[in-house]
Design an enzyme around this catalytic site. Sequence first.
Site, PDB file in Angstrom:
ATOM      1  N   ARG A  10       0.846  -1.206   0.000  1.00 17.73           N
ATOM      2  CA  ARG A  10       0.000   0.000   0.000  1.00 17.73           C
ATOM      3  C   ARG A  10       0.882   1.258   0.000  1.00 17.73           C
ATOM      4  O   ARG A  10       0.523   2.282  -0.571  1.00 17.73           O
ATOM      5  CB  ARG A  10      -0.949   0.004   1.201  1.00 17.73           C
ATOM      6  N   GLU A  58     -18.303   4.660  -1.144  1.00 20.77           N
ATOM      7  CA  GLU A  58     -17.516   3.973  -2.170  1.00 20.77           C
ATOM      8  C   GLU A  58     -18.264   3.757  -3.482  1.00 20.77           C
ATOM      9  O   GLU A  58     -17.683   3.855  -4.568  1.00 20.77           O
ATOM     10  CB  GLU A  58     -17.013   2.630  -1.628  1.00 20.77           C
ATOM     11  N   PHE A  83     -14.292  -2.773   0.490  1.00 19.24           N
ATOM     12  CA  PHE A  83     -15.222  -1.736   0.036  1.00 19.24           C
ATOM     13  C   PHE A  83     -15.134  -1.521  -1.472  1.00 19.24           C
ATOM     14  O   PHE A  83     -16.151  -1.327  -2.138  1.00 19.24           O
ATOM     15  CB  PHE A  83     -14.948  -0.426   0.764  1.00 19.24           C
ATOM     16  N   HIS A 109      -5.384  -3.116   1.816  1.00 21.67           N
ATOM     17  CA  HIS A 109      -5.851  -3.848   2.991  1.00 21.67           C
ATOM     18  C   HIS A 109      -6.616  -5.119   2.603  1.00 21.67           C
ATOM     19  O   HIS A 109      -7.685  -5.427   3.132  1.00 21.67           O
ATOM     20  CB  HIS A 109      -6.730  -2.961   3.883  1.00 21.67           C
ATOM     21  N   ASP A 117      -8.263  -5.638  12.400  1.00 26.16           N
ATOM     22  CA  ASP A 117      -9.547  -5.138  11.910  1.00 26.16           C
ATOM     23  C   ASP A 117     -10.578  -6.252  11.777  1.00 26.16           C
ATOM     24  O   ASP A 117     -11.785  -5.986  11.724  1.00 26.16           O
ATOM     25  CB  ASP A 117      -9.372  -4.439  10.557  1.00 26.16           C
TER      26      ASP A 117
END
Length: 312
Positions: A10, A58, A83, A109, A117
Amino acid sequence: MSDVKKIATRESYGNALAELGKAHDEVVVLDADLAAATKTGVFKKAFPERHIDCGIAECNMMGVAAGLAAAGKVPFASSFAMFAAGRAFEQVRNSIGYPKLNVKIGATHAGISVGEDGATHQCNEDIALMRTIPGMVVINPSDDIEAKAAVQAAYEHAGPVYMRFGRLAVPVINDKPEYKFELGKGVVLREGKDITIIATGLPVANCLEAAEKLAADGVDAKVINIHTIKPLDEELVVAAAKETGKVVTVEEHSIIGGLGSAVCDVLSAKAPTQVMKIGINDTYGESGPAVELVKKYGLDADSIYEKVKSFL
């Protein structure tokens, strides 16, 4: 591999976008209130007028990206994989895929390495979802160098592209002069004659380590990095299967619909071969430290080594 340089892909995505923005004024980056996490904040700092925060919306972001592409811009729409691929699937399918618009989706992610998470954010289904969209290119880079190359290749490709990035820092394995990124082409990282290990994304480095452990036992494993899952390098997959006679696929994704399924689709049609799929079984993830989750779900080097040995 503790002494090897490690970078989260990322981070690579954010840095690559900033570099791309310097060279191309038509590049626009969209985010859904996650610029700090997806690292698009790097682009935002450099080019605030070309960064659009769409908020926690999104689906709308994908529509905005589609409109920008229709107007001649090259939008990179960014959010967590859960998402970008999950929540916004309909908009990606109908507003981007159907009209074949030039939208690039940066999904960060992904997989269980999201860690604490938990299951709601650990998207192990995104590759399967994106593979089903006609004309969608699906890329899952293995390290920093490959992730940056993927962003450049996505820009150069005319049409929709889905890129998958991770939160956990992974070893840099492609820092070699001969390394070349080409859409739809796999990379042979290690030659071998006894078995073929085909991997994508985060587990690629672990597969190389597992191959070294196998070598100590007299097992010569061929290791292939598949960064582009769609279109798949069918020629390389078939040739490797014929050469070694057995294939193992490894991915930080569900064993349903991902790399393993793509490889099995090809081999069943062109070179029937016994295949073992290593990945997330038909289950959800859970909350916990990323490294521990990778180990628990069998994607660390030791687990891969043991599974390959049992398969042989």
